[in-house]
Design a protein around this motif. Sequence first.
Motif, PDB file in Angstrom:
ATOM      1  N   LEU A 291     -12.413 -23.543  40.066  1.00 40.39           N
ATOM      2  CA  LEU A 291     -12.130 -24.522  39.154  1.00 40.39           C
ATOM      3  C   LEU A 291     -13.279 -25.048  39.141  1.00 40.39           C
ATOM      4  N   ALA A 292     -13.856 -25.902  39.360  1.00 40.11           N
ATOM      5  CA  ALA A 292     -14.650 -27.428  39.386  1.00 40.11           C
ATOM      6  C   ALA A 292     -15.495 -26.467  38.670  1.00 40.11           C
ATOM      7  N   VAL A 293     -16.255 -25.124  39.094  1.00 40.86           N
ATOM      8  CA  VAL A 293     -17.287 -24.411  39.128  1.00 40.86           C
ATOM      9  C   VAL A 293     -17.269 -23.802  36.915  1.00 40.86           C
ATOM     10  N   VAL A 294     -16.121 -23.497  37.110  1.00 38.29           N
ATOM     11  CA  VAL A 294     -16.084 -22.567  35.513  1.00 38.29           C
ATOM     12  C   VAL A 294     -16.019 -24.500  34.590  1.00 38.29           C
ATOM     13  N   LEU A 295     -16.197 -25.607  34.969  1.00 41.11           N
ATOM     14  CA  LEU A 295     -15.622 -26.603  34.334  1.00 41.11           C
ATOM     15  C   LEU A 295     -17.317 -26.931  33.818  1.00 41.11           C
ATOM     16  N   ASN A 296     -17.272 -27.322  34.985  1.00 41.42           N
ATOM     17  CA  ASN A 296     -19.266 -27.871  34.831  1.00 41.42           C
ATOM     18  C   ASN A 296     -20.132 -26.594  34.012  1.00 41.42           C
ATOM     19  N   THR A 297     -19.619 -25.360  34.056  1.00 43.82           N
ATOM     20  CA  THR A 297     -21.243 -24.220  33.459  1.00 43.82           C
ATOM     21  C   THR A 297     -20.645 -24.269  32.670  1.00 43.82           C
ATOM     22  N   THR A 298     -19.133 -23.794  31.653  1.00 42.61           N
ATOM     23  CA  THR A 298     -18.775 -23.982  30.331  1.00 42.61           C
ATOM     24  C   THR A 298     -19.385 -24.910  30.112  1.00 42.61           C
ATOM     25  N   ALA A 299     -19.857 -26.498  30.528  1.00 42.06           N
ATOM     26  CA  ALA A 299     -19.927 -27.631  29.447  1.00 42.06           C
ATOM     27  C   ALA A 299     -21.879 -27.182  29.177  1.00 42.06           C
ATOM     28  N   TYR A 300     -22.659 -26.669  30.659  1.00 41.78           N
ATOM     29  CA  TYR A 300     -24.004 -26.169  30.523  1.00 41.78           C
ATOM     30  C   TYR A 300     -24.481 -24.740  29.625  1.00 41.78           C
ATOM     31  N   THR A 301     -23.231 -23.936  29.730  1.00 41.51           N
ATOM     32  CA  THR A 301     -23.777 -22.728  28.907  1.00 41.51           C
ATOM     33  C   THR A 301     -23.028 -23.206  27.132  1.00 41.51           C
TER      34      THR A 301
ATOM     35  N   ARG B 229     -25.363 -23.328  21.625  1.00 41.81           N
ATOM     36  CA  ARG B 229     -25.143 -23.740  20.701  1.00 41.81           C
ATOM     37  C   ARG B 229     -26.885 -23.778  20.467  1.00 41.81           C
ATOM     38  N   THR B 230     -27.871 -24.212  20.779  1.00 43.05           N
ATOM     39  CA  THR B 230     -29.058 -23.343  20.863  1.00 43.05           C
ATOM     40  C   THR B 230     -30.036 -23.259  20.545  1.00 43.05           C
ATOM     41  N   ALA B 231     -29.195 -21.929  20.433  1.00 41.90           N
ATOM     42  CA  ALA B 231     -29.408 -20.380  20.327  1.00 41.90           C
ATOM     43  C   ALA B 231     -28.466 -19.794  18.591  1.00 41.90           C
ATOM     44  N   LEU B 232     -27.307 -20.315  18.609  1.00 39.01           N
ATOM     45  CA  LEU B 232     -26.904 -20.170  18.168  1.00 39.01           C
ATOM     46  C   LEU B 232     -27.420 -20.762  16.169  1.00 39.01           C
ATOM     47  N   ARG B 233     -28.045 -22.349  16.379  1.00 37.40           N
ATOM     48  CA  ARG B 233     -27.816 -22.831  15.239  1.00 37.40           C
ATOM     49  C   ARG B 233     -30.434 -22.502  14.899  1.00 37.40           C
ATOM     50  N   ALA B 234     -31.055 -21.520  16.202  1.00 43.42           N
ATOM     51  CA  ALA B 234     -31.795 -21.400  16.372  1.00 43.42           C
ATOM     52  C   ALA B 234     -32.030 -19.693  15.236  1.00 43.42           C
TER      53      ALA B 234
ATOM     54  N   LEU C 242     -16.427 -18.758  28.313  1.00 45.29           N
ATOM     55  CA  LEU C 242     -15.592 -20.275  27.601  1.00 45.29           C
ATOM     56  C   LEU C 242     -17.200 -20.560  27.184  1.00 45.29           C
ATOM     57  N   GLY C 243     -18.191 -20.102  27.485  1.00 44.15           N
ATOM     58  CA  GLY C 243     -19.139 -21.864  27.220  1.00 44.15           C
ATOM     59  C   GLY C 243     -19.337 -21.379  25.611  1.00 44.15           C
ATOM     60  N   LEU C 244     -18.669 -19.453  25.755  1.00 47.07           N
ATOM     61  CA  LEU C 244     -19.605 -19.190  24.177  1.00 47.07           C
ATOM     62  C   LEU C 244     -18.573 -20.068  22.982  1.00 47.07           C
ATOM     63  N   GLY C 245     -17.396 -20.205  23.542  1.00 46.66           N
ATOM     64  CA  GLY C 245     -16.079 -20.720  23.396  1.00 46.66           C
ATOM     65  C   GLY C 245     -16.390 -21.970  22.465  1.00 46.66           C
ATOM     66  N   LEU C 246     -17.355 -22.550  23.562  1.00 44.45           N
ATOM     67  CA  LEU C 246     -16.936 -23.772  23.750  1.00 44.45           C
ATOM     68  C   LEU C 246     -18.753 -24.210  22.114  1.00 44.45           C
ATOM     69  N   ALA C 247     -18.887 -23.266  22.604  1.00 41.51           N
ATOM     70  CA  ALA C 247     -20.592 -23.320  21.444  1.00 41.51           C
ATOM     71  C   ALA C 247     -20.083 -23.313  20.169  1.00 41.51           C
ATOM     72  N   LEU C 248     -19.174 -22.659  20.143  1.00 38.26           N
ATOM     73  CA  LEU C 248     -18.734 -21.810  18.190  1.00 38.26           C
ATOM     74  C   LEU C 248     -17.982 -22.922  18.443  1.00 38.26           C
TER      75      LEU C 248
ATOM     76  N   LEU D 171     -20.034 -26.009  16.716  1.00 39.11           N
ATOM     77  CA  LEU D 171     -20.421 -25.725  15.540  1.00 39.11           C
ATOM     78  C   LEU D 171     -19.623 -25.789  14.451  1.00 39.11           C
ATOM     79  N   ALA D 172     -18.426 -26.460  14.745  1.00 37.44           N
ATOM     80  CA  ALA D 172     -17.209 -25.717  13.742  1.00 37.44           C
ATOM     81  C   ALA D 172     -17.327 -27.031  13.261  1.00 37.44           C
ATOM     82  N   PRO D 173     -16.864 -26.412  11.350  1.00 41.74           N
ATOM     83  CA  PRO D 173     -17.222 -27.162  10.531  1.00 41.74           C
ATOM     84  C   PRO D 173     -15.666 -28.132  10.671  1.00 41.74           C
ATOM     85  N   ASN D 174     -15.377 -28.157  11.162  1.00 47.37           N
ATOM     86  CA  ASN D 174     -13.931 -29.062  11.696  1.00 47.37           C
ATOM     87  C   ASN D 174     -14.457 -30.087  12.392  1.00 47.37           C
ATOM     88  N   ARG D 175     -14.724 -31.566  11.718  1.00 47.49           N
ATOM     89  CA  ARG D 175     -15.599 -32.779  12.625  1.00 47.49           C
ATOM     90  C   ARG D 175     -14.704 -32.803  13.888  1.00 47.49           C
TER      91      ARG D 175
END
Lengths: 268, 234, 230
Positions: free
Chosen positions: C103-113, C118-123, C36-42, C45-49
């Motif tokens: 659920l709380a753990v997943v929602l939370n770690t998704t944001a941090y992941t 995001r940083t890694a993809l941009r690097a 989920l975190g990976l998906g959120l990172a993409l 970085l999506a072109p759609n604002r």
Amino acid sequence: MKHTLCTFLTAGLISVAGMALADNGILRIGTEGDAPNFSMADAAGNVTGFDADVANALCAKLEMTCQFVVQSFSTLVPSMDTDRFDVIISGLGITDERREKIDYTIPYASTPQYFVVAKDSPLASAKDLDTILAGLKGKTVGVVNGTTYARFVAKMAPEATLNTYEATTQQLADLAAGRVDAALSDSPTWADFFKTPESAGYTKIDLRILPTADHETLGYGMGVGLKKGNAALQAKLDSAMCALITDGTIAASSMKWFGEDYTLPCAK
Amino acid sequence: MSTDLLTLLTDQGWALALAKGCALTIAAALGGTALGGVMGFPMAVLRWRAVPVLSQAVAVYSGLVRGVPGLLVIYLIFFGGVQAVETLLHLGGNSAILGFVMAVIAIGLISCAYSVEVFRAALQAIPRGQVEAALAVGMSDLVAFRRIIAPLALRHALGGLNNVWQMTVKDTSLVSVVGLQELMRVAAIAAGVTRSALVFYILAAALYLAITLISQALFLRAEKALNLSFGGRS
Amino acid sequence: MTLDLELIAMALPLLATGALVTIKLAAVGVGVGLPLGLGLALLRLAPNRLLAGLGDGYAGLFRGTPMLVQLFILYYGLAEVPVIRQTPALWWFFRDALFCAGLAVVLNTTAYTSEIFRTALRAIPQGQIEAALAVGMRPWTLLTRIRLPLAFRNALPVYASEAITVVKETSLASTITVLEITGQAKRLMSQTFGILEIFALASLFYLVINLACLGAFAVLERRQARGMRP
């Protein structure tokens, strides 16, 4: 250096002698602050309820100023051990196990305990304790962490799952939400609960559970808890308490908050 | 619904209670971060210089605290450490202050473990050449440390310290479970008394978010200002 | 201080039961939170604002508030909403404290992941992406063959420490009746008053879980590095 050493030694000596009494006329009282009708802390940090009445009456008798320290019930006894306050007045049951850690005044009141279940529960019409305890097998029971009745359920119904809460209000919220099959608490808590709309689908199992059902876990009624070995404070509190029981102060407060008189006779 | 909320907040006084809770949260976080920073920097120097025994002791402390949940550390301090604090600081039994001091110590101990790592990384990031240059122009160890190493390290550390601060603000919420009347505890009491858990926990979340966002902005501004004084480009 | 052996003998099995729950929750946190975190990172970085803004908003919200508040909103807050209690599927889920905690753990770690990836993809150096486009790679192939593997390799060491954070965050489940390690420790502390012994034992369990976790990631990293060799 000499000065600090001095204050250090004095501090030690005073705390050994029971500093609160001698020192500044302030009696620090540990209480839950989150138990309806017993101990309710408001937004401003004031405490009202039966516990607060008992505390204020005691302070008035002893000509001291009450200062309330509000924290969750399960942390009260451990904190007493470490001097966060002088006494605990929080519907605290007297038990043999707690007696190893703290001293008590004479018991002043005892509230019967009741199980509450959903109206359509097979236990709703149970008439005796054995039926209830047998029926709890495999069920989830909500109790407040560190209470006498938490121990009672743990001992008498070992095959029930215990859900423990930090606060009575959380226990009631989960009961109302239907997350537990049964909950055990004292009659004043239930009196309060059954005034709320959330209680519509629930009923009290009509069986008074008294400390006599199992002294080992339910104890001997409520007392004021105080640090071990403070005989002077204990004696003063005992005689003040006895006077308050005899002159009907405690009974009046019990009637005021609970509509019933839970006072125990002064057994001094 | 909205009038209900207004009644809860104004007539029953919960708005004021929440505001007080915010103030305590910020004060506890500031105290904890300051305590953590003040203890953390010398500890990081010990690690950086690899001072025998002390360096390992710091590593064990930092590793242990970073490896166990903050909640567990807070239980340890609150259940086990009250007597020690009372004796050391001699607070005269003022329990309101004692509760706060206990919270700051618990939060500071956690914050410190992370600060050590931030400072250590910052010290290690200082190019060897700069230290050597300082010594070469005849600066004593102490002067070089004060004039060159410490300022450089602090500047490198600012980003990391921002993270530690954000984490510390959020960690203060854990102290609520042992009774300090900070934001989370006020929200929990309000939720219980008024039977409106959803409203009060969302309010608390919004207030935490405001605290973290505003402090984040302040940090960025500080970082810019610091970079300027270094003739930085950003 | 004398070690109370009786206390330890009583506490160990309880803490071990708690450790199983901790491991379960952490496994869900990493197993679901990582993709989920990976998906959120993409997404971020999506072109759609709009999409990117939504992703940023989610990450900012969950990283800017304490997990305890998030957990209490999910457990005590949502239980007040009639729709949730009257919809059997929803109530089946939210009735259970363990599910709410997961659920709380997943929602939370998704944001941090998402922040880590995001940083890694941009690097990833622009040249590598241009090279891939130059040989005619489609965007999907570019993502699965170039960007994700490169980002993964860069992010893995950082993600390992996020996994440890997940293990620690599961302790908050104890505040909503889940008896994982910290919950058991808390119950023991209030029953036996052997504060330091209980703390030491509970810490030991966490350290063992963390070490196992770090070990697993070290193995993974070595595998990755091997795959990268020409």
